[in-house]
Design a protein around this motif. Structure first.
Motif, short mmCIF file in Angstrom:
data_model
loop_
_atom_site.label_atom_id
_atom_site.label_comp_id
_atom_site.label_asym_id
_atom_site.label_seq_id
_atom_site.Cartn_x
_atom_site.Cartn_y
_atom_site.Cartn_z
N ARG A 12 0.80 -1.23 0.00
CA ARG A 12 0.00 0.00 0.00
C ARG A 12 0.83 1.27 0.00
O ARG A 12 0.32 2.35 0.29
CB ARG A 12 -0.98 0.06 1.19
CG ARG A 12 -1.74 -1.21 1.49
CD ARG A 12 -2.37 -1.85 0.29
NE ARG A 12 -3.65 -1.26 -0.07
CZ ARG A 12 -4.40 -1.68 -1.07
NH1 ARG A 12 -3.99 -2.67 -1.83
NH2 ARG A 12 -5.56 -1.10 -1.33
N LEU B 124 -0.05 3.98 -3.14
CA LEU B 124 -1.37 4.62 -3.29
C LEU B 124 -1.19 6.04 -3.79
O LEU B 124 -0.40 6.80 -3.24
CB LEU B 124 -2.10 4.62 -1.95
CG LEU B 124 -2.56 3.26 -1.42
CD1 LEU B 124 -3.17 3.41 -0.05
CD2 LEU B 124 -3.55 2.62 -2.36
N LYS C 273 -11.56 6.74 -3.60
CA LYS C 273 -10.46 6.28 -2.74
C LYS C 273 -9.14 6.46 -3.48
O LYS C 273 -9.09 6.59 -4.69
CB LYS C 273 -10.65 4.78 -2.43
CG LYS C 273 -11.73 4.56 -1.43
CD LYS C 273 -12.05 3.10 -1.06
CE LYS C 273 -11.14 2.01 -1.45
NZ LYS C 273 -11.57 0.73 -0.84
N LEU C 274 -8.06 6.42 -2.71
CA LEU C 274 -6.74 6.41 -3.32
C LEU C 274 -6.58 5.13 -4.13
O LEU C 274 -7.07 4.08 -3.73
CB LEU C 274 -5.66 6.49 -2.24
CG LEU C 274 -5.59 7.80 -1.46
CD1 LEU C 274 -4.53 7.71 -0.37
CD2 LEU C 274 -5.29 8.97 -2.37
N ILE D 108 -2.82 14.54 0.43
CA ILE D 108 -3.46 13.31 0.89
C ILE D 108 -2.58 12.10 0.62
O ILE D 108 -2.52 11.16 1.40
CB ILE D 108 -4.87 13.18 0.24
CG1 ILE D 108 -5.59 11.95 0.80
CG2 ILE D 108 -4.79 13.11 -1.26
CD1 ILE D 108 -7.01 11.83 0.31
N LYS E 195 0.27 12.11 3.15
CA LYS E 195 -0.23 11.68 4.45
C LYS E 195 -0.40 10.17 4.47
O LYS E 195 -0.07 9.50 5.46
CB LYS E 195 -1.57 12.38 4.71
CG LYS E 195 -2.07 12.24 6.12
CD LYS E 195 -3.14 13.31 6.42
CE LYS E 195 -3.62 13.17 7.85
NZ LYS E 195 -4.49 12.01 8.05
N ALA E 196 -0.89 9.62 3.37
CA ALA E 196 -1.09 8.17 3.30
C ALA E 196 0.25 7.44 3.41
O ALA E 196 0.38 6.46 4.13
CB ALA E 196 -1.80 7.79 2.00
N GLY F 260 1.55 7.64 6.91
CA GLY F 260 0.81 6.72 7.77
C GLY F 260 1.21 5.28 7.58
O GLY F 260 1.40 4.54 8.54
N THR F 261 1.36 4.86 6.32
CA THR F 261 1.74 3.48 6.06
C THR F 261 3.13 3.18 6.60
O THR F 261 3.38 2.14 7.20
CB THR F 261 1.70 3.21 4.55
OG1 THR F 261 0.39 3.51 4.06
CG2 THR F 261 2.00 1.76 4.25
N GLU G 187 4.53 4.70 9.07
CA GLU G 187 4.42 4.69 10.53
C GLU G 187 3.94 3.32 11.02
O GLU G 187 4.46 2.76 11.98
CB GLU G 187 3.46 5.78 10.98
CG GLU G 187 3.40 5.92 12.50
CD GLU G 187 2.45 7.00 12.94
OE1 GLU G 187 1.48 7.28 12.21
OE2 GLU G 187 2.67 7.55 14.03
N PHE G 188 2.95 2.75 10.30
CA PHE G 188 2.47 1.41 10.65
C PHE G 188 3.60 0.40 10.55
O PHE G 188 3.78 -0.46 11.40
CB PHE G 188 1.34 0.99 9.71
CG PHE G 188 0.00 1.57 10.06
CD1 PHE G 188 -0.85 2.03 9.07
CD2 PHE G 188 -0.43 1.63 11.37
CE1 PHE G 188 -2.09 2.56 9.38
CE2 PHE G 188 -1.67 2.16 11.69
CZ PHE G 188 -2.51 2.62 10.69
#
Lengths: 432, 706
Positions: B49, B52, B60-61, B81, B84-85, B88-89, B91-92
């Motif tokens: 992911r 994206l 959606k992305l 956006i 940010k995605a 976030g990914t 960071e996960f």
């Protein structure tokens, strides 16, 4: 041959699919045949395949597994003229928390579902069906094997069914304890003997599903509704519900209610009336706090959001889902922090691990919620829970990530005071 | 004709082929879309992911690595956006990834580091306990550190699809998913190390490279692997004059990123303590005594002159892994300098009959690229996965990407059976019958490449070429030979033409006066009849032949010199010197010095100068210099005319994936590997013709043929 049902029926129900529940030997072919069994199949055999599909479209039946996709439309996606063999796959992997209806349909009225499968076979020129039953329903796999054997023995499955020249073979297949295998493409992979990991779409299962062949995949309840639709006509079925939300459905209600169980009501039945009059209201006269309308994957509803008709579109309008019909009622004593934790423990355990956001996100969220519930919460955790859930939402490979994110976001936003209360309490305990 | 579409990425108007993947279109236009699990040549996954991106008019992305481009698409890869995605990914991903950078081999070349630097957050918000699993060692080559693994599944795919082995899998589910080896807690596989090189992080690391250096402390030298005849580029990492690793991560060379265990790891023979590092002369007592180079050259020159003056018999056995320049110089030395025709090398394939049978045909030689593009490939009497793993890789990739038709005619199971349309099992010697049985299937193919081993020899080669002619479709051929420069040895005429003695005849000649052996080990399984012969041996180690020598000269290996080699398909490529081992000299320098000592004028013995002469005088070698000089592979064409037959038996070395003649005995990593090569697909050993014993190879299992 159970006569005793899991719950007493309610006089307010509209029993179409569950009308044989409670009859003596309801699961036998004899009882089924004595109660309108296989009339629909004979009628469908005289219809053209397009007519069958049209009847299903008219009924406004929507998928009863959770997504609520219009069933007739889904049937029309399968290319009947493809030279490849077409397959029917029945999703009996009922694992959505709160849901317990498919097990009853299989236990009390297996032949109704079998008849629905055969009619789908007629409509799509399919001659093989695979009933994927979750492994935890061990007893039901044996039960379905017996029902299927009975059907074969009396000529209702196999070659030249009822002398109509139509062949159909139905097999049971056991799952092995994975919620993700209720996702249609993961189910197909599991059926093929691989790890239960979802597939990329496109190609869609209708075109390339089981063994890369056109496949129709529907829920147990969806197939169980087909005989009534063909027998009494799609229009009659549609009229029971609301526009674009036809017929009746089995709702499972559990939690803080006096009469938990499975009840069949028409689409559009008012939610509060259902809780009060069919489910017997909340014990001890306590106040309603929250409702999960259709399985834990749905955004949770506050008490003041529950005065709505229960159909797919109405629930979608207020930002939730009718889903799988697994309703959970929660009263004022419920700690929503614990609810969020319990839900996230489920998704973290069931995440298949394929994609980063769901695999890591569900575990991280579970760890935060666990720490919070254990008393180690921080004020920034509430915001973090919402933000991490939003980082999962819409970014994962399949809907499990969304299913984990949506309830969490709704709980954290609608019940923030539960979290604040816990923070205050835990700080008091620590302060010296 | 491909249909073109117009789309916009980040405001840039782009034209691309309809249906091409968005991530590839972006990359081709200089726009980076980050991805872990997407890898060119392997199946698509859309699992990580990271790719994206924002596509206008979609809610959606969208996944960039699986999205086909369409006309009018408007894409944003760097919008808020999307950033940010990605953040976030990442960071996960970092929640369970340990902060091992200070001790992790991958630091400095880690894709996760690069991505976090570019797209990630500066601080972690993760305040929980990480999931830990201890590190495991799966084989002498492969170490696995599960916490670092980001589950991109590249390793599983490259092992399964790329190598056709499938030794890695995934166990468990969710956050405790783990890559697992095929034998519970260890790997039984080719030990090629592809999984290690393809791993974007330091989850899979190399046993031989661990903890030795940081990537920026190495200089990288791209040279050609010195083991089998496929001619793979191996980029050697050199730190402080020591080779610490080999790989081909920059995808230079004909082999892309493919390498086998020999190309990646078997460079360690270079610094084996038993490397010869001084010339040695057998003294009166019969023992070896170190002498100076000048004395060595004087002694040799003296002996050679005596024998030459009285018309004595010379025997020169060259090598199939020395450079073209050395081979050319040696045969020139022999023919012009010493006036002898007795020059040969261990011939492992019947190239003489092959080129004779092809005389008059144009374009009948297949290159390694042809194996990837041909519509059909026929493998006859060869276990490619063992002896030519890159050719095996090409055929398999051709099957995966282009649905090419593979056919095998072999005496035992081979890995290509898994991809084959038809596999014919024959008794050794019956290959031509098996080939004939495939006639109806082959003649409807678009084109065909036939690869054959040493069981097709002499008349068999002519019959095979006649078969190819009779199919009525374009056919190209590969005559398999072993070792890095067998083809070069033949092309440079290290062969007993015009009535010279074969190496077997030389060894059997009781009146042989001089035996000069350069980089070969003929006395491994044979004896020298002439007890009075003066034997000069140039080699890396004290081999059986060196033990019989009167004078031994320490030679440099292929990783220690410059020059060119020609691979099994006739592609000539440049070697580049990586290190120098003290006390050794290159074979070319040794020969040149002897020539000088004898006052012979054979030309300047610098590789570039000799190559210039080769380009002028050897047919088919007038290759474009820029191609070779910049690290490319230039196909050569053989003399397009009749080639007379040569005396002497031809036999493949019979090496396996884990042996490489005498040299591999000195490679720690090859000796440490315990798997039985080919055991995974039932092969009992490589396809070797039923003839007299090999001169420098061993049968698998370690027993020497008697």
């Amino acid at each position: 041959m159970p006569k005793k049902l899991y719950n007493d029926p309610s006089p307010l129900e509209t029993r179409i699919l569950s009308k044989r529940f409670g009859l003596d030997n309801s699961e036998t072919l004899a009882t089924y045949l004595a109660n309108d069994g296989f009339k629909a199949f004979r009628k469908a055999r005289e219809m053209k395949p397009e007519e069958i599909i049209e009847e299903v479209k008219t009924s406004a039946l929507r998928g009863r597994g959770g997504a609520g996709f219009p069933t007739g439309l889904k049937w029309s996606f399968v290319p009947r003229s493809s030279p490849k063999p077409k397959y029917i796959v029945i999703n009996a992997d009922e694992s959505e928390p709160g849901t317990c209806k498919d097990r009853l349909l299989m236990e009390y009225d297996p032949h109704q579902m079998i008849e629905g499968i055969l009619i789908a076979g007629l409509a799509l020129d399919a001659h093989k069906g695979y009933l994927y039953i979750r492994g935890e329903y061990r007893y039901l796999i044996d039960h379905m094997d017996r029902a299927i054997a009975e059907a074969y023995a009396q000529g209702y499955l196999g070659k030249n069914i009822l002398g109509t020249g139509f062949d159909f073979d139905l097999y049971t297949h056991s799952g092995a304890g994975a919620y993700e295998c209720g996702e249609e493409t993961a189910l197909l992979d599991s059926l093929e003997g691989k790890r239960g990991i979802p597939r990329m779409k496109p190609p869609f299962p209708a075109v390339a599903g089981a063994w890369a062949s056109p496949t129709l995949l529907n829920n147990v309840e969806t197939f169980s509704a087909i005989p009534a639709i063909i027998r009494d006509g799609g229009a009659a079925f549609a009229a029971l519900g609301t526009p674009k939300n036809g017929g009746t459905r089995l709702l499972c209600v559990s939690g803080h209610v006096n009469k938990p169980g499975v009840y069949e009501v028409p689409l559009g039945y008012p939610m509060l009336k259902f809780i009060e009059e069919i489910a017997g209201g909340i014990p001890g006269g306590k106040k309603l706090k929250a409702v999960i309308p259709g399985g834990s994957s749905c955004p949770i509803l506050k008490a003041n959001e529950c005065d709505i008709p229960m159909d797919y579109d109405s629930l979608a309008k207020i930002g939730s889902m009718l889903g799988s019909g697994g309703m959970v009622v929660m009263d004022e004593t419920t700690d929503m922090v614990k609810v969020a934790l319990r839900i996230m423990r489920f998704y973290a355990h069931e995440s298949c691990g394929w994609c980063i956001p769901c695999r890591e996100g569900t575990t991280w969220l579970r760890k935060i919620l666990q720490r919070f519930d254990d008393g180690g919460g921080r004020s920034e955790d509430v915001g973090l829970l919402g933000e991490l859930s939003k980082n999962m939402l819409g970014r994962t490979f399949c809907a499990l990530g969304d299913a984990a994110a949506m309830p969490t976001i709704s709980i954290v936003e609608k019940f923030a005071e539960d979290f604040e209360k816990r923070l205050a309490r835990d700080r008091q305990m620590v302060a010296v | 004709m491909a249909e073109l579409v117009n789309l916009t990425i980040n405001g840039q108007a782009i034209q691309a082929e309809k249906g091409a993947l968005l991530i590839e279109v972006a990359r081709q236009n200089g726009i980076e879309i980050p991805a872990f699990c997407y890898y060119e040549g392997l199946t698509l996954q859309a699992a990580c992911r990271m790719c994206l991106v924002e596509v206008e008019k979609t809610p959606k992305l969208q996944v960039g690595c699986t999205l086909p481009v369409a006309d009018g698409m408007v894409v944003h890869t760097e919008s808020e956006i999307v950033r940010k995605a990605r953040k976030g990914t990442l960071e996960f991903l970092l929640t369970n990834h340990p902060l091992d950078c200070p001790v992790c081999d991958k630091g400095g070349e880690c894709e996760l580091q690069d991505m976090v630097f570019r797209y990630g957050a500066g601080e972690s918000r993760f305040a929980e306990r990480k999931h830990h699993v201890d590190e495991q060692q799966w084989s002498p080559v492969v170490y696995f550190d599960a916490p670092r693994c980001i589950l991109c599944y590249r390793c599983v795919r490259v092992c399964n699809e790329g190598m056709g082995v499938g030794a890695l899998g995934v166990a468990n589910r969710g956050v405790i998913s783990e890559i697992v080896p095929n034998r519970h807690d260890y790997l039984e596989c080719d030990e090629c190390g592809a999984c290690i090189d393809i791993c974007p992080v330091g989850a899979l690391t190399s046993g031989s490279y661990r903890y030795q250096t940081r990537p920026w402390e190495m200089t990288h030298v791209g040279t050609i692997c010195t083991h089998c005849g496929d001619g793979c580029r191996t980029t050697l990492g050199v730190r402080d004059d020591k080779i610490v690793r080999g790989n081909n991560r920059d995808h230079s060379g004909i082999n892309g990123e493919f390498l086998c265990i020999k190309g990646r790891y078997a460079f360690d023979f270079v610094e084996h303590p038993e490397r010869l590092q001084s010339p040695m002369l057998r003294n009166a007592q019969g023992e070896f005594e170190p002498i100076s180079w000048s004395k060595a050259f004087a002694t040799i020159a003296g002996q050679f002159e005596i024998v030459k003056d009285r018309g004595g018999k010379f025997g020169i056995i060259g090598s199939n892994h020395t450079t073209n320049e050395e081979n050319y110089f040696l045969q020139k030395f022999a023919r012009q300098g010493l006036g002898t025709k007795n020059i040969d090398h261990h011939r492992t394939g019947d190239l003489a009959t092959f080129f004779d049978a092809l005389s008059g045909k144009n374009g009948a030689l297949a290159t390694t690229a042809d194996l990837y593009t041909a519509k059909a490939v026929l493998v006859v009497g060869a276990d490619l996965a063992q002896q030519h793993p890159f050719l095996s890789y090409q055929a398999r990739a051709n099957f995966r990407h282009h649905a090419a038709h593979i056919y095998t005619v072999t005496s035992g199971p081979v890995r290509e059976d898994n991809q084959a349309v038809a596999s014919v099992r024959v008794a050794k010697g019956g290959e031509l019958g098996g080939v004939e049985s495939l006639r109806e299937k082959l003649k409807v193919e678009g084109d065909l490449v036939i690869v054959f081993g040493d069981s097709i020899q002499g008349d068999g080669v002519r019959k095979l070429v006649a078969f190819g002619d009779s199919l009525g479709i374009p056919v190209k051929y590969v005559c398999l030979v072993d070792y890095s420069n067998s083809r070069g040895a033949f092309d440079m005429s290290l062969i007993p033409r015009d009535g010279g003695m074969s190496w077997q005849q030389m060894l059997a000649a009781k009146d042989l006066d001089v035996l000069w052996v350069v980089g070969a080990n003929p006395l491994k399984n044979a004896t020298l009849a002439s007890s009075n012969a003066f034997v000069v041996v140039q080699d890396l180690f004290m081999t059986e032949t060196a033990k019989r020598a009167n004078l031994v000269l320490p030679a440099a290996s292929a990783y220690e010199k410059n020059g060119t080699v020609t691979n099994v398909c006739g592609e000539v490529q440049k070697l580049k010197q990586a290190v120098k081992v003290m006390g050794t000299k290159t074979d070319l320098e040794i020969m040149g010095s002897i020539a000088k000592e004898m006052n012979l004028n054979l030309g300047i013995w610098l590789p570039d100068k000799v190559f210039a002469e080769i380009r002028r005088t050897v047919h088919g070698y007038d290759v474009p210099l820029p191609v070779v000089d910049t690290g490319g592979a230039a196909p050569t064409v053989p003399l397009n005319g009749r080639v007379p037959a040569l005396p002497g038996a031809i036999q493949s070395a019979g090496d396996t994936l884990f042996t490489s003649g005498s040299m591999s005995r000195y490679s720690k990593i090859l000796n440490a590997v315990i798997e039985s090569p080919g055991g995974l697909y039932g092969s009992k050993g490589p396809e070797v013709s039923a003839q007299s014993p090999t001169a420098s190879g061993q049968t698998p299992g370690g027993t020497v043929q008697s």
